[in-house]
Design a protein around this motif. Structure first.
Motif, short mmCIF file in Angstrom:
data_model
loop_
_atom_site.label_atom_id
_atom_site.label_comp_id
_atom_site.label_asym_id
_atom_site.label_seq_id
_atom_site.Cartn_x
_atom_site.Cartn_y
_atom_site.Cartn_z
N UNK A 80 0.83 -1.20 0.00
CA UNK A 80 0.00 0.00 0.00
C UNK A 80 0.86 1.25 0.00
N UNK A 81 1.97 1.20 0.70
CA UNK A 81 2.86 2.36 0.75
C UNK A 81 3.39 2.71 -0.64
N UNK A 82 3.84 1.70 -1.38
CA UNK A 82 4.43 2.00 -2.69
C UNK A 82 3.36 2.47 -3.67
N UNK A 83 2.14 1.97 -3.53
CA UNK A 83 1.05 2.45 -4.38
C UNK A 83 0.80 3.94 -4.12
N UNK A 84 0.72 4.32 -2.85
CA UNK A 84 0.50 5.72 -2.51
C UNK A 84 1.64 6.60 -2.99
N UNK A 85 2.86 6.11 -2.87
CA UNK A 85 4.04 6.88 -3.29
C UNK A 85 4.04 7.09 -4.80
N UNK A 86 3.78 6.04 -5.56
CA UNK A 86 3.76 6.15 -7.02
C UNK A 86 2.61 7.06 -7.49
N UNK A 282 -7.79 1.86 7.83
CA UNK A 282 -6.89 2.80 8.49
C UNK A 282 -5.55 2.94 7.77
N UNK A 283 -4.90 1.83 7.48
CA UNK A 283 -3.59 1.93 6.84
C UNK A 283 -3.68 2.39 5.39
N UNK A 284 -4.57 1.82 4.56
CA UNK A 284 -4.68 2.35 3.19
C UNK A 284 -4.98 3.84 3.16
N UNK A 326 -12.45 4.21 -1.22
CA UNK A 326 -11.31 3.76 -2.02
C UNK A 326 -10.38 2.87 -1.18
N UNK A 327 -10.19 3.23 0.08
CA UNK A 327 -9.34 2.44 0.96
C UNK A 327 -9.88 1.03 1.14
N UNK A 328 -11.21 0.91 1.26
CA UNK A 328 -11.82 -0.41 1.38
C UNK A 328 -11.59 -1.24 0.11
#
Length: 361
Positions: A80-86, A282-284, A326-328
């Motif tokens: 999830x982190x790399x998706x948000x970063x990209x 929460x995390x997404x 979207x997070x779900x």
């Protein structure tokens, strides 16, 4: 058999992630309503300590190596982190004004450092954020750092040593609040070490709370009470001169109470469903918030010629609702399948990864 979820803690994590999201939306009203929302990160750290002690404490004593433990942590956090970063990288490129070159000299090294969840030196990125493409990732860096310490010390962490570490962490917490005037630190190179000063106490306090809760469980009070208490902490208005004292008091006294009592009492019926859903997003939500907010700001400017803040509360609530949905979707159709694939490829075993489901912001 050990319980695998703490629904109340899941719900509190979700509410804390929502509070952080509203803090970063360009709206002065939300910043006024929840001036202490940055303390959500301290709650994240404390719950992570609690959950990792629950999921891995015995296994680190028995048969789980530090390397395998950290691999499980990386698999939990990275997709999830790399998706948000990209996504933020894409917004930066798309937002470059027509006729101007893309600032590759800063974006490329930031992306390379970010790929490995490492902070980018300011001399390389040209900005003062340790994670230029995904600002909130500073807390993930400290989360992984303290996880290594936990894995190394965990097998030797008897009650006396744990108490000593918590006491040292409390000293660092006080020093951090005194140095920066509050606990709102870690997000910039000027206060980056403050993140380390925050995580030692909160994480290992979470470990200690888990042990106390297992030895002396309480019947507790209805779970929703702690949601109200948490909201009150975030909404607390104090004079700047008292902010450091307020922050330390909340983290040292109130948060341990919330985590301990929250772990002792599970919600029932629809409240349990809601708490688990909040935990899932929460995390997404935490790691895609920058992409959502910057993307919405770019869209408003390009399509309507206005700033996102001009949409006021309608824009904030609308973007938050969209972000939660979207997070779900991302949790169900991206994060879980990717982590399952990485688990198979690493031959780590689903037990190790599933055990850490709640051990993320």
């Amino acid at each position: 058999m050990k319980k695998t979820t703490f629904a109340t803690l899941d719900g509190l994590r979700g509410l804390a992630a929502v509070a952080v999201f509203t803090r970063h939306v360009p709206s002065r009203a939300w910043a006024w309503w929840l001036p202490g929302s940055y303390l959500a990160v301290d709650l994240f750290f404390m719950i992570s300590g609690f959950v990792l002690a629950h999921a891995y404490g015995e296994r680190l004593n028995r048969d789980l190596s530090t390397g395998r433990f950290m691999l499980a942590r990386f698999i939990r956090l990275w997709p999830m982190y790399i998706l948000g970063t990209l996504a933020v990288l894409f917004v930066h490129i798309a937002g470059t004004p027509a006729g101007q070159p893309v600032a590759w000299h800063g974006l490329v090294p930031s992306a390379l450092f970010g790929l490995f969840m490492l902070p980018t030196p300011p001399a390389v990125s040209g900005v003062t954020s340790p994670f230029p493409l995904n600002g909130p990732a500073w807390s993930l860096f400290w989360e992984l750092t303290i996880s290594i310490v936990f894995a190394v010390l965990g097998p030797r962490m008897r009650a006396g040593r744990l108490a000593l570490v918590v006491a040292v962490g409390a000293g660092l917490l006080v020093a951090t609040a005194g140095t920066f005037g509050s606990l709102d630190s870690g997000f910039d190179w000027s206060n980056f070490l403050g993140g380390g000063g925050r995580v030692v106490f909160t994480f290992f306090a979470g470990v200690a709370i888990y042990r106390v809760q297992q030895a002396r469980p309480s019947r507790g009070v209805p779970a929703w009470i702690w949601a109200i208490v948490l909201g009150a902490v975030f909404a607390g208005h104090v004079a700047p001169a008292w902010r450091a004292i307020y922050d330390v008091a909340m983290v040292v006294a109130v948060f341990p109470t919330i985590v301990y009592m929250g772990a002792c009492r599970e919600p029932q019926g629809w409240l349990r469903w809601l708490a688990l859903a909040l935990g899932k997003i929460s995390y997404p939500l935490y790691v895609i918030q920058v992409a959502l907010i910057s993307g919405a700001s770019l869209a408003c400017a390009r399509l309507f010629g206005i700033e996102f803040s001009a949409l006021s509360h309608v824009g904030t609530f609308g973007l938050l609702a969209f972000g939660m949905m979207l997070a779900l979707v991302l949790a169900r159709f991206y994060d879980e399948p990717v982590r399952a694939w990485l688990t198979r490829r690493s031959k780590l075993g689903t037990r190790s990864v599933r055990a850490a489901e709640a051990a993320a912001p």
